[in-house]
Design an enzyme around this catalytic site. Structure first.
Site, PDB file in Angstrom:
ATOM      1  N   GLY A   1       0.824  -1.193   0.000  1.00 18.51           N
ATOM      2  CA  GLY A   1       0.000   0.000   0.000  1.00 18.51           C
ATOM      3  C   GLY A   1       0.859   1.243   0.000  1.00 18.51           C
ATOM      4  O   GLY A   1       2.011   1.222  -0.436  1.00 18.51           O
ATOM      5  N   CYS A   2       0.320   2.316   0.497  1.00 19.52           N
ATOM      6  CA  CYS A   2       1.028   3.595   0.521  1.00 19.52           C
ATOM      7  C   CYS A   2       2.376   3.446   1.219  1.00 19.52           C
ATOM      8  O   CYS A   2       2.451   2.994   2.361  1.00 19.52           O
ATOM      9  CB  CYS A   2       0.180   4.621   1.252  1.00 19.52           C
ATOM     10  SG  CYS A   2       0.968   6.231   1.422  1.00 19.52           S
ATOM     11  N   PHE A   3       3.436   3.850   0.533  1.00 18.61           N
ATOM     12  CA  PHE A   3       4.765   3.691   1.131  1.00 18.61           C
ATOM     13  C   PHE A   3       4.962   4.554   2.366  1.00 18.61           C
ATOM     14  O   PHE A   3       5.805   4.254   3.201  1.00 18.61           O
ATOM     15  CB  PHE A   3       5.893   3.883   0.126  1.00 18.61           C
ATOM     16  CG  PHE A   3       5.836   5.079  -0.792  1.00 18.61           C
ATOM     17  CD1 PHE A   3       5.290   6.294  -0.412  1.00 18.61           C
ATOM     18  CD2 PHE A   3       6.359   4.975  -2.061  1.00 18.61           C
ATOM     19  CE1 PHE A   3       5.266   7.382  -1.268  1.00 18.61           C
ATOM     20  CE2 PHE A   3       6.350   6.060  -2.933  1.00 18.61           C
ATOM     21  CZ  PHE A   3       5.802   7.256  -2.530  1.00 18.61           C
TER      22      PHE A   3
ATOM     23  N   CYS B   1       3.159   4.625   4.886  1.00 21.34           N
ATOM     24  CA  CYS B   1       2.796   3.826   6.062  1.00 21.34           C
ATOM     25  C   CYS B   1       3.685   2.607   6.258  1.00 21.34           C
ATOM     26  O   CYS B   1       3.531   1.890   7.244  1.00 21.34           O
ATOM     27  CB  CYS B   1       1.345   3.382   5.941  1.00 21.34           C
ATOM     28  SG  CYS B   1       0.168   4.754   5.962  1.00 21.34           S
TER      29      CYS B   1
END
Length: 172
Positions: free
Chosen positions: A11-13, A15
């Site tokens: 997912g979003c890097f 996080c």
């Protein structure tokens, strides 16, 4: 020191940095893009879903302090391994969960950890996280590096849904 690298997409890097960075033996965590066919892509290009790239983190670690199987354990606890086309509020192929392996030893460790997670019965749905050979890794733009530390309020909002999932599925 036995310096090695690992590449994980979940997912979003933004996080994916903090959970690894806080571990002993982690030397560096870089947000970036990998798995695609466009050299040196930008965030805008990757977000357009035309490059084949996935947001990922490249972790440099001291294998004498923390080994690759320990990193895999941390990885699984940061992602929803049952969601093939995104993570939490982030949807699309550029947010898919992937373990990018650099050699045969990493591939074997990743396959074994995935099989163990599947066998554990922790999740009712199948484990769909892909294990793929590593491709060139391109660091993201400077504004994406260390995002959690530089933008704590926005990071907290981005991370909230992920944290709820982690708390629900990994509290033990």
């Amino acid at each position: 020191m036995k310096k090695e690298t690992a590449i994980f997409a979940g997912g979003c890097f933004w996080c994916m940095v903090e959970p690894f960075e806080e571990q002993p033996g982690i030397l560096n965590v870089v947000s970036g893009y990998t798995g695609g066919h466009v050299p040196n892509p930008t965030y805008e290009q990757v977000s357009s879903h035309t490059t084949g790239h996935t947001e990922a983190v490249e972790i440099t670690f001291d294998a004498d302090v923390i080994d690759y199987p320990a990193l895999l354990e941390i990885y699984w606890q940061q992602t929803d391994p049952t969601d093939a086309m995104g993570q939490f509020q982030d949807r699309g192929d550029n947010y898919r969960p992937v373990i990018f392996v650099k050699d045969e030893a990493q591939r074997k460790a990743a396959e074994a950890s995935k099989a163990a997670l599947e066998a554990s019965g922790r999740f009712a749905d199948p484990i769909v996280t892909q294990i793929e050979p590593a491709k060139p890794f391109y660091p993201a733009e400077p504004e994406h590096q260390q995002f959690y530390a530089r933008n704590p309020r926005r990071y907290a909002m981005e991370h909230a849904q992920r944290q709820d999932f982690i708390d629900k599925n990994w509290k033990d």
